[in-house]
Scaffold this motif. Sequence first.
Motif, mmCIF file in Angstrom:
data_model
loop_
_atom_site.group_PDB
_atom_site.id
_atom_site.type_symbol
_atom_site.label_atom_id
_atom_site.label_comp_id
_atom_site.label_asym_id
_atom_site.label_seq_id
_atom_site.Cartn_x
_atom_site.Cartn_y
_atom_site.Cartn_z
ATOM 1 N N THR A 92 0.863 -1.175 0.000
ATOM 2 C CA THR A 92 0.000 0.000 0.000
ATOM 3 C C THR A 92 0.901 1.227 0.000
ATOM 4 O O THR A 92 1.726 1.399 0.901
ATOM 5 N N PHE A 93 0.764 2.051 -1.054
ATOM 6 C CA PHE A 93 1.470 3.322 -1.104
ATOM 7 C C PHE A 93 0.620 4.367 -0.394
ATOM 8 O O PHE A 93 -0.612 4.277 -0.384
ATOM 9 N N LYS A 94 1.267 5.338 0.180
ATOM 10 C CA LYS A 94 0.549 6.394 0.898
ATOM 11 C C LYS A 94 -0.493 7.032 -0.014
ATOM 12 O O LYS A 94 -0.186 7.432 -1.135
ATOM 13 N N GLY A 95 -1.735 7.077 0.482
ATOM 14 C CA GLY A 95 -2.815 7.706 -0.266
ATOM 15 C C GLY A 95 -3.328 6.913 -1.450
ATOM 16 O O GLY A 95 -4.088 7.436 -2.262
ATOM 17 N N LYS A 96 -2.922 5.650 -1.579
ATOM 18 C CA LYS A 96 -3.326 4.816 -2.718
ATOM 19 C C LYS A 96 -3.945 3.520 -2.188
ATOM 20 O O LYS A 96 -3.684 3.111 -1.060
ATOM 21 N N PRO A 97 -4.719 2.845 -3.036
ATOM 22 C CA PRO A 97 -5.259 1.549 -2.613
ATOM 23 C C PRO A 97 -4.165 0.470 -2.622
ATOM 24 O O PRO A 97 -3.151 0.602 -3.310
ATOM 25 N N ARG A 98 -4.388 -0.557 -1.842
ATOM 26 C CA ARG A 98 -3.467 -1.699 -1.800
ATOM 27 C C ARG A 98 -3.356 -2.314 -3.187
ATOM 28 O O ARG A 98 -4.346 -2.387 -3.928
ATOM 29 N N MET A 99 -2.148 -2.735 -3.573
ATOM 30 C CA MET A 99 -1.934 -3.314 -4.893
ATOM 31 C C MET A 99 -0.852 -4.389 -4.857
ATOM 32 O O MET A 99 -0.032 -4.428 -3.938
ATOM 33 N N THR A 100 -0.873 -5.218 -5.868
ATOM 34 C CA THR A 100 0.144 -6.251 -6.034
ATOM 35 C C THR A 100 1.028 -5.861 -7.214
ATOM 36 O O THR A 100 0.519 -5.535 -8.287
ATOM 37 N N LEU A 101 2.332 -5.877 -6.999
ATOM 38 C CA LEU A 101 3.304 -5.548 -8.040
ATOM 39 C C LEU A 101 4.152 -6.784 -8.327
ATOM 40 O O LEU A 101 4.698 -7.385 -7.404
ATOM 41 N N ASP A 102 4.257 -7.175 -9.582
ATOM 42 C CA ASP A 102 5.086 -8.311 -9.988
ATOM 43 C C ASP A 102 6.029 -7.842 -11.086
ATOM 44 O O ASP A 102 5.640 -7.041 -11.942
ATOM 45 N N GLU A 103 7.267 -8.350 -11.050
ATOM 46 C CA GLU A 103 8.251 -7.925 -12.039
ATOM 47 C C GLU A 103 9.309 -9.000 -12.272
ATOM 48 O O GLU A 103 9.456 -9.917 -11.469
ATOM 49 N N ILE A 104 9.996 -8.834 -13.366
ATOM 50 C CA ILE A 104 11.181 -9.632 -13.682
ATOM 51 C C ILE A 104 12.365 -8.683 -13.600
ATOM 52 O O ILE A 104 12.312 -7.569 -14.128
ATOM 53 N N ALA A 105 13.409 -9.112 -12.918
ATOM 54 C CA ALA A 105 14.626 -8.307 -12.799
ATOM 55 C C ALA A 105 15.772 -9.053 -13.476
ATOM 56 O O ALA A 105 15.911 -10.267 -13.306
ATOM 57 N N VAL A 106 16.569 -8.317 -14.244
ATOM 58 C CA VAL A 106 17.743 -8.878 -14.917
ATOM 59 C C VAL A 106 18.963 -8.097 -14.453
ATOM 60 O O VAL A 106 18.978 -6.859 -14.512
ATOM 61 N N PHE A 107 19.971 -8.813 -13.996
ATOM 62 C CA PHE A 107 21.185 -8.208 -13.452
ATOM 63 C C PHE A 107 22.398 -8.662 -14.255
ATOM 64 O O PHE A 107 22.478 -9.824 -14.659
ATOM 65 N N GLU A 108 23.348 -7.748 -14.449
ATOM 66 C CA GLU A 108 24.621 -8.081 -15.095
ATOM 67 C C GLU A 108 25.721 -7.981 -14.044
ATOM 68 O O GLU A 108 25.757 -7.032 -13.257
ATOM 69 N N VAL A 109 26.621 -8.969 -14.059
ATOM 70 C CA VAL A 109 27.709 -9.039 -13.080
ATOM 71 C C VAL A 109 29.045 -8.948 -13.803
ATOM 72 O O VAL A 109 29.273 -9.634 -14.802
#
Length: 121
Positions: A92-109
């Motif tokens: 829940t972000f301040k002043g916003k409704p509760r939400m679900t966030l999904d993502e793919i992250a790609v990292f280079e080493v």
Amino acid sequence: MTTQQVADRYYQLAQQNKWAEIVDELYSQDIVNREPEHAAAMGIPTLTKGLDAVKAKSKARRELIEAIHAQYCNAPVVGGTYFSTSMGRDVTFKGKPRMTLDEIAVFEVKEGKIVSEQFFY
């Protein structure tokens, strides 16, 4: 560290919700962060360069959060000098409704440090 070792350490720390430790321990001073173009409409910079700038961006984002109800990070997949993981939050972000966030992250080493991260959501 090898890419596999960095990926394993990232995952280990993520399971403990030690996100600041991930940045402090595993990120290069020259880290480059990329967000999708549509993130700009949410006030999120699409390109951030340098460790201090990435830390400042993360801090600003955390300050917008009212509550984290749950979060996850799946085991990484390694390919060459890259690894990726899927992750998400029930938030829940301040002043916003509760939400679900999904993502793919790609990292280079390179040389045992994460030099770039790119998020897809």
